[in-house]
Design a protein around this motif. Structure first.
Motif, PDB file in Angstrom:
ATOM      1  N   CYS A 214       0.826  -1.210   0.000  1.00 41.91           N
ATOM      2  CA  CYS A 214       0.000   0.000   0.000  1.00 41.91           C
ATOM      3  C   CYS A 214       0.859   1.258   0.000  1.00 41.91           C
ATOM      4  N   SER A 216       0.580   4.070   1.494  1.00 43.94           N
ATOM      5  CA  SER A 216      -0.319   5.152   1.113  1.00 43.94           C
ATOM      6  C   SER A 216      -1.108   5.625   2.331  1.00 43.94           C
ATOM      7  N   ARG A 228     -10.708   3.667  -0.283  1.00 48.99           N
ATOM      8  CA  ARG A 228      -9.416   3.452  -0.944  1.00 48.99           C
ATOM      9  C   ARG A 228      -9.350   2.055  -1.541  1.00 48.99           C
ATOM     10  N   ARG A 269      -6.612  13.141  -3.118  1.00 50.46           N
ATOM     11  CA  ARG A 269      -5.637  12.521  -4.022  1.00 50.46           C
ATOM     12  C   ARG A 269      -6.011  12.839  -5.465  1.00 50.46           C
ATOM     13  N   ASP A 331      -0.549  11.299  -1.385  1.00 50.32           N
ATOM     14  CA  ASP A 331       0.532  10.317  -1.481  1.00 50.32           C
ATOM     15  C   ASP A 331       1.797  10.883  -2.115  1.00 50.32           C
TER      16      ASP A 331
END
Length: 839
Positions: A214, A216, A228, A269, A331
């Motif tokens: 991940c 993240s 997510r 994001r 991220d």
């Protein structure tokens, strides 16, 4: 995606659940109390739909599934259908408490959620579709329960800085015919974000554990309703995507693109494009207004859109953030490791605490009195005022790579730059001046002389005669009969560092700025038999202005005192020109600004399961965060670049002109760059297919090894995933990615004929190798040597503050012409600006 409602049909008598009932009013109204039975919770939904749909506060009874054990989940199955128990282990790093308040209701609620196993809602997604319906299979849901904290982190003294690693576990009853797990969907039930490191799924029959990387941030569902998605490590081209993941793949990309509206929040994001319209601050002062970069007048690559409000004076400009926090997709922010090397907190501490403190000490000094005063920064230190609320360790914490020691009461001692450590007088020597053109911090500026005389391509009616003042006679006198000019050109012995045309349009404007002066320069070198360069001549020019005609003069090495010092002064001007072009063009434009569109397009158009995304991601990560920090404090109006480099307030305009005239994607790869500058020619018999014009050229010799390694690696990847040419042309994500880089990311150059086509695997190999080279090898060459060469600023002055004496025949000019080293310091240094640059 709609959220499943959690159903409460029984009243719990456990203390944890009683406590939860007591604080029920603090939960968001979107949360319905969950169903708790002796055996626990269950949810069964299709991806993007809910099995239990709430209408107001009512829930359809038919949506209640059979209970299972706490923190486990299953799906309803036929009586004879076999199931396997799959265990999920989630490694989570909680954010440091320094940036979040632990006071209030939210931490209490999060603690209770951990206590009752309500922190992370996981959904297992099958790669297959249901054979009966042809639709995506029902996802299997379950809550992960907090188990233990990582002992290593728990015992670490730096825990508050690094955050806390926590393990969460869940169990799922998965039907044998569920198919391969293709993804895990995560919803964070906490009120603060979490950093998911990885998810490990174990328990499949005859199959090894499935690890999902991940790395993240997962925002709280109270901030961001979008769940997510984390895919498994297996890569798929769009046309090869398993049927059960196609819709999920498309929806995830749609979420990453956003809709191009509203202000972006820190937890989002979303990747989108915008012009550089946030470098100035016209609402604060007209002096802080700067042109918008991007568009016909000032071509420029695009940056990430933030959606901040427009300024009051001009709606085309974006208002700068008072909090100094510029949005980047979550991220793209630094990891904990990267934070320790280059963090927003560190940079802001340096710029807004350290530099003002240094200026407090240096305000009374317009220049260093002598060179030994500069040396004292490295061996004696600088007394500083104490900073409020900071101890003696503050400077070492924020400048760990530059500060050697803090002695006594706040004595700042800089690390000795490598060049000065080896030979503190090397910067005075012509040999070192020449060597740095090939092996210094800006080794990509020098080029072969291919025509004589050298001529400007600028408009002669505005800028004066085009022909260079460096004549055949001057050159042949300097090479002392070794060969004539024609032989030197034929044998490829003449090289030039030519900033004439790039700088000349800005010279008069820059000369009007206080505390600086400006010329353009051409520096001519001769290649000796031992593959080293010897400087022959420097031409300095300023264009005509009002009643003054064009002025240009040529300086050569000499033996008498006056000629010798004029030559050294001319080298100071060349070094200042090279320092500015290096920072603004070789470094910022080529490796940062021009790479950001690639970062944006990669995240908008390539799924996380696309092999090209996974190939590029490590090389592009953090670029956007660094660029945002640069817009905040380095390249902005009155920022470090304007304060410390000769172009001053025209720095970013100059970078735009360089992008417009010089940047071409097809010339950014190392072999093409070397050939364009005449530093190599194609030779199939030579290593890497190139024969270097100068054998001892470290940027080329070492760089080609790196280029070849990158290309080999990219070739293996591309050939594996694209064994047939048609796969490149039919890859819809890949074609959209390359088209968006050109059309949106580099919109001002979208119609240029030199853009490579993307039709074959070889085309893709070249494009990817170029992008990775620029972000890695080229960036390393122009970045990591900055302190080694620029830390001792007489070696690499960023501003030349005094006219050449023969351009200014005043008493002061004559004095400079007659004296030596002690006067030269006034040309190269100003303590405030040099400290800005060093920090």
């Amino acid at each position: 995606m709609l959220k499943p409602q959690l159903i409460n049909t029984t009243k719990s008598s456990t203390p944890a659940l009683s406590l939860l009932h007591n604080i029920k009013p603090f939960f968001s109204s979107s949360i319905v109390p969950f169903h708790q039975t002796k055996t626990g919770l269950i949810h069964k939904t299709n991806f993007g739909t809910v099995a239990a749909v709430s209408s107001g506060n009512s829930v359809k009874p038919s949506t209640v599934a059979a209970p299972i054990s706490e923190c486990e989940s299953t799906v309803s199955t036929d009586d004879d259908e076999k199931v396997v128990t799959v265990k999920a282990e989630v490694s989570v790093k909680l954010p440091t408490v320094k940036f979040l308040s632990n006071i209030g209701v939210a931490p209490l609620i999060d603690g209770v959620a951990d206590l009752v196993g309500k922190t992370l809602l996981l959904e297992l997604v099958s790669s297959d579709v249901d054979p009966k319906t042809g639709e995506e299979r029902v996802t299997i849901k379950g809550f992960a329960n907090k188990t233990i904290c990582n002992d290593e982190d728990q015992n670490n003294n730096d825990e508050k800085e690094k955050g806390q690693t926590v393990l969460y576990e869940a169990k799922f009853e998965v039907p044998e015919n569920f198919g391969r797990i293709g993804a895990v969907v995560v919803e964070n039930e906490h009120h603060r974000e979490m950093f998911l490191a990885h998810i490990v799924l174990d328990g499949f029959l005859d199959s090894p554990p499935v690890t999902i990387i991940c790395n993240s941030w997962v925002s709280s569902k109270f901030d961001n309703h979008q769940k997510r998605v984390f895919f498994t490590k297996k890569c798929y081209l769009p046309g090869q995507t398993p049927s059960g993941l196609k819709k999920l793949r498309e929806e995830e990309l749609k979420n990453l693109r956003g809709d191009g509206t509203k202000k972006r929040e820190f937890f989002e994001r979303v990747y989108d494009y915008d012009k550089y319209n946030d470098l100035g601050d016209p609402d604060n002062s007209d002096e802080l207004a700067r042109p918008i970069l991007g568009g016909p007048e000032h071509p420029y690559p695009r940056r990430c859109r933030t959606g901040r409000e427009p300024t009051k004076k001009d709606p085309l400009y974006e208002r700068r953030s008072k909090s100094r926090n510029i949005y980047v997709p979550r991220d793209e922010a630094f990891s904990n490791v990267k934070q320790s090397q280059f963090s927003a907190k560190t940079l802001k501490s340096v710029l807004h605490a350290v530099v003002p403190s240094l200026k407090t000490v240096l305000n009374s000094k317009s220049e260093f009195p002598h060179f030994t005063a500069i040396d004292s920064l490295y061996d004696q230190g600088l007394s500083l005022p104490k900073l409020e609320n900071e101890g003696q360790g503050f400077f070492k914490n924020v400048l760990p790579r530059l500060i050697k020691a803090i002695k006594g009461d706040n004595i700042l001692l800089y690390e000795t730059p490598e060049l000065m450590h080896r030979n503190k007088f090397a910067w005075l020597k012509d040999e070192e001046f020449s060597r740095q053109m090939l092996a210094g911090v800006n080794p990509c500026g020098i080029q072969l002389v291919t025509e004589w005389p050298m001529k400007s391509k600028l408009d002669t009616t505005i800028y004066g005669p085009a022909e260079s003042a460096i004549t055949k006679e001057i050159v042949e006198l300097q090479i002392k009969g070794i060969m004539n000019i024609e032989e030197a050109l034929e044998k490829k012995r003449l090289f030039v560092l030519d900033y004439h045309d790039m700088l000349l349009p800005y010279v008069n404007k820059i000369r009007d700025l206080p505390g600086t002066t400006m010329y353009t320069s051409r520096t001519l070198f001769f290649l000796l038999d031992d593959s080293t360069l010897r400087p022959l001549a420097i031409e300095l020019t300023r264009p005509p202005k009002e009643d003054k005609a064009q002025w240009k003069n040529v300086y050569t090495p000499g033996w008498d005192g006056t000629t010798n010092w004029l030559w050294k002064f001319a080298k100071v001007h060349v070094c200042a020109h090279d320092a500015g072009i290096h920072e603004l063009v070789s470094h910022w434009v080529r490796t940062h600004a021009c790479t950001e569109p690639c970062v944006i397009a990669t995240n908008r158009q390539l799924s996380a399961m696309h092999p090209v995304y996974r190939l590029l991601h490590p090389h592009l990560r953090y670029t956007m965060e660094i660029n945002a920090l640069a817009r905040d404090a380095l390249i902005n109006a009155k920022g470090v670049i304007e304060a410390a480099f000769a172009p001053g307030k025209y720095s970013m305009e100059l970078s735009s002109a360089a992008y417009d005239k010089l940047w071409r994607f097809d010339m950014e790869g190392l072999p093409a760059d070397l050939i364009r500058r005449g530093m190599a020619v194609e030779d199939p018999t030579a290593e890497h297919g190139l024969k270097l014009t100068i054998k001892d050229y470290p940027f080329a010799t070492d760089g080609l090894l790196i280029w070849a390694a990158i290309k080999d690696w990219v070739t293996d990847n591309v050939n594996h995933y694209y064994p047939e040419q048609s796969l490149v042309e039919t890859d819809t994500e890949l074609q959209s990615w390359w088209n968006e880089i050109r059309v949106k990311g580099h919109e001002d150059k979208k119609d240029e004929p030199w853009w490579p086509t993307l039709k074959t695997p070889d085309d893709l190999i070249h494009i990817l190798t170029t992008i990775i080279w620029v972000a890695s090898g080229h960036h390393a060459a122009v970045n990591f040597g900055q302190y080694a060469y620029g830390g001792y600023f007489p070696n690499r002055p960023t501003i030349a503050r005094t006219d050449m004496p023969d351009d200014n025949p005043t008493e002061e000019g004559l004095r400079i012409q007659e004296v030596s080293l002690e006067v030269m310091i006034s040309i190269v240094s100003n303590p405030n600006d040099e400290m800005n640059f060093m920090v």
